[in-house]
Each structure stands twice: as structure tokens, then as C-alpha cells.
Design an enzyme around this catalytic site. Structure first.
Site, mmCIF file in Angstrom:
data_model
loop_
_atom_site.group_PDB
_atom_site.id
_atom_site.type_symbol
_atom_site.label_atom_id
_atom_site.label_comp_id
_atom_site.label_asym_id
_atom_site.label_seq_id
_atom_site.Cartn_x
_atom_site.Cartn_y
_atom_site.Cartn_z
ATOM 1 N N LYS A 5 -2.795 -8.050 -7.911
ATOM 2 C CA LYS A 5 -3.581 -7.777 -6.713
ATOM 3 C C LYS A 5 -2.890 -6.690 -5.902
ATOM 4 C CE LYS A 5 -5.299 -9.164 -2.260
ATOM 5 N NZ LYS A 5 -4.857 -7.858 -1.701
ATOM 6 N N CYS A 23 10.206 0.529 2.444
ATOM 7 C CA CYS A 23 10.978 -0.618 2.897
ATOM 8 C C CYS A 23 12.449 -0.295 3.067
ATOM 9 C CB CYS A 23 10.794 -1.798 1.952
ATOM 10 S SG CYS A 23 11.079 -1.368 0.215
ATOM 11 N N GLY A 36 5.727 -6.830 0.336
ATOM 12 C CA GLY A 36 4.947 -6.682 1.558
ATOM 13 C C GLY A 36 5.732 -7.128 2.771
ATOM 14 N N TRP A 64 0.794 -1.225 0.000
ATOM 15 C CA TRP A 64 0.000 0.000 0.000
ATOM 16 C C TRP A 64 0.828 1.277 0.000
ATOM 17 C CZ3 TRP A 64 1.785 2.140 4.387
ATOM 18 C CH2 TRP A 64 2.053 1.325 5.489
ATOM 19 N N ASN A 65 2.128 1.193 0.249
ATOM 20 C CA ASN A 65 2.897 2.431 0.407
ATOM 21 C C ASN A 65 3.216 3.112 -0.921
ATOM 22 O OD1 ASN A 65 4.593 0.095 0.090
ATOM 23 N ND2 ASN A 65 6.360 1.376 0.564
ATOM 24 N N GLU A 83 10.020 -9.113 -2.195
ATOM 25 C CA GLU A 83 10.608 -7.846 -1.761
ATOM 26 C C GLU A 83 9.915 -7.489 -0.460
ATOM 27 O OE1 GLU A 83 11.226 -4.435 -0.649
ATOM 28 O OE2 GLU A 83 9.966 -3.726 -2.298
ATOM 29 N N LEU A 84 10.637 -7.659 0.653
ATOM 30 C CA LEU A 84 10.019 -7.614 1.971
ATOM 31 C C LEU A 84 10.506 -6.401 2.776
ATOM 32 C CD1 LEU A 84 10.229 -11.462 2.644
ATOM 33 C CD2 LEU A 84 8.387 -10.172 1.539
ATOM 34 N N GLU A 117 10.897 -3.673 12.223
ATOM 35 C CA GLU A 117 10.525 -2.636 11.273
ATOM 36 C C GLU A 117 9.296 -1.888 11.769
ATOM 37 O OE1 GLU A 117 10.223 -2.330 6.468
ATOM 38 O OE2 GLU A 117 9.049 -3.922 7.413
#
Length: 490
Positions: A175, A283, A227, A151-152, A249-250, A382
Site C-alpha cells: 500500500k 526522514c 511514515g 509519499w516522499n 521506519e519513522l 519534525e
């Protein structure tokens, strides 16, 4: 008050949803709904995958130059509509328009970059030991790729995935996060205008159950997810069970390291860009600021003073420097981390709570804690918000130990005038991206990704395209001689 009604995009058309299958997109600045978003049913998820599978043979067979023309047309349309799309994204997730508008231009650049790569896909001829055999490789698309964004930065993150996926000849089902779906749904108008055939690009929206229905299946060829590590691990488990390759990508807990010999004015600006730009909801946020002890007090004082000048306000106003948390859940989470840091004994030197004068907006004050130790929650978890942990170090080795003392490894920053030190640090830091005397700089050509709990695989750059391709080897006998059918040819 009525709000715009968005619909799913499946097989080139909008698919209407029943009233019970909808939810509100809430503006985090006003607290009011600004759009209505569809919630996909399991049957609609299946239909989206089926549409992508049906469209794949023709799309992969299309000459790359034609695919590239459509991708460039999409870039042109997005760039022309960039300000409106940026304003819409700021309304949806609270990020300031000075960033969201720039992200639209960056996304357009990324589509153009991968369109160019699409026209230059090449295999290779390989000389073998046996001269009667000719060997060559073909680079081929994978099939249906599932692209899941956070969402960022919905549109920026989507371009990391969609541009190489389409350039390679794959079809996709997208999605977006349920907390910021509107720009992705609106983007389908541009996809349609760019001339993509039905089924090549599809979008389903909804909560976690839609994500599970989309990822826990064996009729897809790849998953790319951005996410949280927890959700990434769950997706990796089902992808492994179904033997589906994936890119993750976390999160990150990135160190931004200031040495005493640095240009301190530039380093302070880099520290602010690292944590307060995008409200810390990125992130790669430089959420741990490591400062050499001889300049530690000076830096802490300057940080505290400068933090009080940051302009908070309406994210859609260009003068605003820091917007809101994107949603109530994240707002509460950030405040929880602040309270935990107090209890752990970190020294609060700026901010420390909600910006109450700006309610009902989900604003958190720019917050800085000094004297944070590596064992504190604030140094390990985080936050994904405007909260900075400042930590002193004594020398290079000490800085490296602190910097690498997390489960993450996404990004790092180094501020020094010494080229020798910079090169040593870039070698020792365990991070997928290391910036020297800058922070949060991006380029479409530069690969991006992390180590450990920050994920695996890379986005952007030529390496990203390879992740959406597979290699086929072709071997041809041109000798014509009779061979022993029971002997291995080498």
C-alpha cells in the site's frame, strides 16, 4: 482533460474500480490532476491478502535461483525504464528528477543485491553436548508481508521492503501513500513482465481506512511501515494485539554537527544536502545544524548567502535543485512550523515563507533560523520541509547533549578533521546511522533504521533479509539407544 486511469493489482491482474472509488493524483507543481488512482474497498483488500496467501506455498517452494532470476529481471526492467519512472515520480510528488532518477537506479541495485542473497540463504549445523543428536537450522519465509510506503520516495522505500521480502520467499501486499501512488501502480507492469506468478505481488491504494483494513488482521505474517510516528504507533498497537511482527521506519530530527576544525566548505555542502536536497522531505534530513561557537557566525552568514542561489522550479527539469512540497497538507504544515519558529524567537536569516513567484506550485523558500534553542518547537518536532534550525555549541559534550535531546534517533552527521573526535562522537550519538564528513550517503549493503520514535528494525543489508525470515530448528537422534521417556534430554 482526461488523465491516465490506474487500477489495483491483485492476483496478477488489474482490478477495475467504480468511478466513486477513485481519486485524483495532483501534480504539486501545476496543481492539476495528472492521474486517476483507485480507492480499494474492504473486499478488495481481503482479496489481495487472500491472493498472497494462496500464492505463498508455491513461491516459498520455488528454488531460490528461480526467484533470484525474476528479481534480477525486475531490476533490469526498472533500470531500463528509470528515467521515465523518475520523471513520473517527480510529477507525482514534486521531488527533482536529479534525485528520483537516481533513486530508480538505486532501487534496481537493491533488487540485484537481494537476488544474490536469495541464492545464498543458508541454515547451520550446530554441535550439541550430546553427540547422538544432530542439530540444524532452516531459514524459512514468514508468509504474507504487508508493505506500506510514504509519499516522499515511493519507489526507493518500496525497494527497501520488497527486495528482501521476495528474496526470502514471502508474498506481499503493498500500500503506497495516497499522496503518491502512481509509480507503485505503474511498477506493477514491470513486475508482470519480470514473470512473477499471480498473487506474489499485489497492490491496493487508498486512504487511511485501506491501511487499517490491511494491518488490523491476523492472517498476515509481517508489517513493514514507513511514515509518521503517530501512524506507526497506531499500527504497532494493532500488530501487537494480533501478534504480528513489524518493522517501523519513522521520523527524525537529525543533528548535523560542524566542529571548528572541519573543512567548512565541505561541511556547508553537507548541511545543504542534509536539509534542502529533496526539499527537506526525507526522514534523515539534517534539520538541526549544530555549529561550534567559534565558527558559528561565519557558518550562519555563508548558509544565508548560499541559500539564495538554490534554483527552485519545475521538478522534471534537470537543472532544478529544489522542488515543491509533495502535497497541500504538507505545504501548510511546513508554513505552520515557520510561523511557530518566529513566535518562539528564533532569528530568521533566510527564506521564511512561500515562493510566491512560483505559484500555484507548492514551493517553500529555503528557510534558515539561527539562534534556535533546544526547547523550541523547531528543535524538537519534525518539519519534513526545507527549514533549517541552526544552534551553537561549546564543546563535544555540549554537542552530544543537544544532539541527543530529542525523542528521535534516526541519523546524525559529524564534520571534523580529527579521527579521535569522530570516533568519540559516533560512539556517543544516539542514532541508527552516523555519517562522518558526508551526509545522505546510502548503500544497499549498509543497514538503515533508528532508535526511539524513529522506529525499530532495520532495512537494507543482510540484517534486513533476516527480518523477513524465521528460524526453524531440526534435531535428529542418530544414536538409536533406548531412552528414558520421562527424562529431559540435554
Amino acid at each position: 482533460m482526461s488523465v491516465p486511469q490506474h487500477e489495483l493489482f491483485i492476483d496478477g491482474r488489474r482490478v477495475p474500480s467504480a468511478p466513486q472509488d477513485r481519486f485524483d493524483a495532483v501534480n504539486p507543481y501545476t496543481g492539476l490532476p495528472h492521474a486517476s488512482v483507485p480507492r480499494a474497498t474492504p473486499a478488495q483488500v481481503d482479496a489481495a491478502v487472500a491472493a498472497a496467501r494462496s500464492a505463498f506455498p508455491a513461491w516459498r517452494a520455488m528454488p531460490p535461483v528461480r526467484r533470484a532470476d525474476m528479481i534480477r529481471a525486475l531490476a533490469d526492467l526498472l533500470e531500463a525504464d528509470g528515467d521515465r519512472m523518475g520523471d513520473l515520480e517527480s510529477t507525482d510528488n514534486g521531488k527533482v528528477v536529479r534525485e528520483t532518477r537516481a533513486q530508480m537506479r538505486f532501487a534496481a541495485r537493491q533488487y540485484r543485491y537481494f537476488a544474490n542473497l536469495s541464492e545464498n540463504l543458508q541454515g547451520a549445523t550446530i554441535p550439541l553436548d550430546d553427540p547422538s543428536l544432530v542439530d540444524m537450522t532452516h531459514a524459512e519465509p514468514l508468509g504474507v508481508c504487508v508493505l506500506i510506503t510514504a509519499w516522499n520516495s515511493p519507489m526507493g522505500l518500496l525497494s527497501n521492503k520488497l527486495a528482501p521480502a521476495l528474496a526470502a520467499g514471502n508474498t506481499v501486499v503493498i500500500k503506497p501513500s495516497e499522496h503518491a501512488s502512481v509509480t507503485t501502480l505503474e511498477f506493477m507492469n514491470l513486475v508482470e513482465r519480470a514473470g512473477f506468478p499471480p498473487g506474489v505481488v499485489n497492490v491496493v491504494t487508498g486512504e487511511a481506512d485501506v491501511g487499517r483494513a490491511l494491518t488490523d488482521r491476523d492472517d498476515i505474517a509481517k508489517i513493514s511501515f514507513t511514515g509518521s510516528p503517530g501512524v506507526g504507533a497506531a499500527i504497532a498497537a494493532v500488530a501487537g494485539a494480533n501478534l504480528v511482527p513489524l518493522t517501523l521506519e519513522l521520523g527524525g530530527k537529525s543533528p548535523n554537527i560542524i566542529f571548528a576544525d572541519a573543512d567548512l566548505d565541505a561541511a556547508l555542502s553537507g548541511a545543504f544536502a542534509g536539509i534542502f536536497a529533496a526539499t527537506g522531505q526525507t526522514c534523515v534530513a539534517g534539520s538541526r545544524l549544530l555549529v561550534e561557537r567559534s565558527v558559528y557566525d561565519e557558518v550562519c552568514t555563508a548558509l544565508a548567502e548560499r541559500s539564495r542561489t538554490i534554483r527552485l522550479g519545475d521538478p522534471t527539469v534537470v537543472e532544478t535543485e529544489m522542488g515543491t512540497c509533495a502535497n497541500r497538507q504538507q505545504y501548510d504544515r511546513v508554513l505552520g512550523h515557520i510561523e511557530a519558529a518566529r513566535k518562539d524567537g528564533a532569528r530568521l536569516i533566510a527564506g521564511g515563507g512561500p515562493a510566491e513567484d512560483l505559484q500555484p506550485g507548492l514551493f517553500v523558500q529555503p528557510t534558515i533560523f539561527a539562534d534556535v534553542t533546544p526547547d523550541m518547537q523547531l528543535a524538537q518536532e519534525e518539519v519534513f520541509g526545507p527549514v533549517l534550525a541552526v544552534m551553537p555549541f561549546d564543546d563535544e559534550q555540549h554537542a552530544v547533549r543537544i544532539a541527543n535531546d530529542t525523542r528521535y534517533g534516526l541519523a546524525a552527521g559529524v564534520w571534523t578533521r580529527s579521527i579521535d573526535r569522530a570516533l568519540r562522537m559516533t560512539r556517543e550519538l544516539r542514532a541508527g546511522t552516523v555519517w562522518v564528513n558526508t551526509y545522505r550517503a546510502v548503500a544497499v549493503q549498509a543497514p538503515f533504521g533508528g532508535f526511539g520514535h524513529s522506529g525499530h528494525g532495520r532495512e537494507r543489508g543482510t540484517v534486513a533479509l533476516q527480518d523477513y525470515l524465521t528460524t526453524k530448528n531440526v534435531m535428529i537422534d542418530i544414536g538409536g539407544a533406548t531412552r528414558d521417556p520421562f527424562a529431559l534430554r540435554t
